[in-house]
Design a protein around this motif. Structure first.
Motif, short mmCIF file in Angstrom:
data_model
loop_
_atom_site.label_atom_id
_atom_site.label_comp_id
_atom_site.label_asym_id
_atom_site.label_seq_id
_atom_site.Cartn_x
_atom_site.Cartn_y
_atom_site.Cartn_z
N TRP A 80 9.01 6.73 -6.59
CA TRP A 80 7.90 7.46 -7.21
C TRP A 80 8.40 8.16 -8.46
CZ3 TRP A 80 2.99 7.16 -5.31
CH2 TRP A 80 2.85 6.62 -4.04
N ARG A 132 3.16 8.54 -10.37
CA ARG A 132 2.38 9.57 -9.68
C ARG A 132 1.13 9.95 -10.47
NH1 ARG A 132 5.12 11.86 -5.50
NH2 ARG A 132 7.38 11.71 -5.51
N GLN A 141 0.83 -1.19 0.00
CA GLN A 141 0.00 0.00 0.00
C GLN A 141 0.87 1.24 0.00
OE1 GLN A 141 -3.09 0.11 2.95
NE2 GLN A 141 -4.13 1.77 1.90
N PRO A 142 1.27 1.69 -1.20
CA PRO A 142 2.05 2.92 -1.28
C PRO A 142 1.25 4.09 -0.71
CG PRO A 142 2.07 1.75 -3.38
CD PRO A 142 1.04 1.09 -2.51
N ALA A 143 1.93 5.06 -0.14
CA ALA A 143 1.27 6.22 0.47
C ALA A 143 0.25 6.83 -0.47
CB ALA A 143 2.32 7.25 0.86
N GLY A 144 -0.95 7.04 0.04
CA GLY A 144 -2.00 7.68 -0.73
C GLY A 144 -2.68 6.79 -1.75
N GLU A 200 11.47 -1.58 3.17
CA GLU A 200 10.45 -1.26 2.17
C GLU A 200 10.80 0.07 1.54
OE1 GLU A 200 5.79 -0.11 2.22
OE2 GLU A 200 6.37 -1.93 3.28
#
Length: 151
Positions: A129, A93, A71-74, A125
């Motif tokens: 991006w 992105r 679960q990448p940020a956002g 981890e």
């Protein structure tokens, strides 16, 4: 392929069920997919399977180490079959596409913490991006950004 998936389930050990086999098959064909996509793919094969059943299968497969949840940020949680090698990911992105990146350098956990605070580190981890090739082609960098990078 089904016999191989059945053997993987038995090895962890989990009962062999049609929903578990369908989820494993969906993730083998399409890595880095979200829960809604898993549900749609499984329901194409098993129309009566419930949302909750798919959530339960994903949790059981993740807990058993057959599936990895990222679960990448956002971003929404995604699932993949590539497990146990501490690889990393690159995320676009613009469109959210995700691709695997092999270990950054050296043996697992790939990176040595500058200060591990006494922890025994067994995994690192890293999320890179950027912009995927498809999005970069659609929206090239403005002239000013291209000029800054070439000086």
């Amino acid at each position: 392929m089904t016999a191989e998936l059945e053997a993987e389930l038995r090895a962890v050990p989990l009962r062999v069920t049609r929903p578990r086999l369908a989820v494993l098959a969906a993730l083998r064909e399409r890595p880095h997919i979200d829960t809604d996509t898993v549900i749609a793919l499984v329901r194409a094969e098993l129309p009566t399977v419930s949302h909750q059943a798919i959530y339960d299968v994903l949790r059981a497969l993740t807990d058993a180490g057959l599936v990895r949840r990222i679960q990448p940020a956002g971003a929404t949680a995604r699932y993949e079959r590539r497990v146990g090698d501490n690889h990393h990911h690159v995320v676009c992105r613009s469109c959210g596409a995700i691709a695997d990146v092999d270990c950054a350098a050296g043996p697992a956990p790939c990176l040595t913490a500058s200060d591990d605070h006494g922890f025994v580190v067994d995994e690192a981890e890293v999320v890179y991006w950027g912009t995927c090739p498809g999005c970069a082609t659609e929206r090239p960098l403005p002239q000013s950004a291209r000029s800054e990078g070439s000086t």
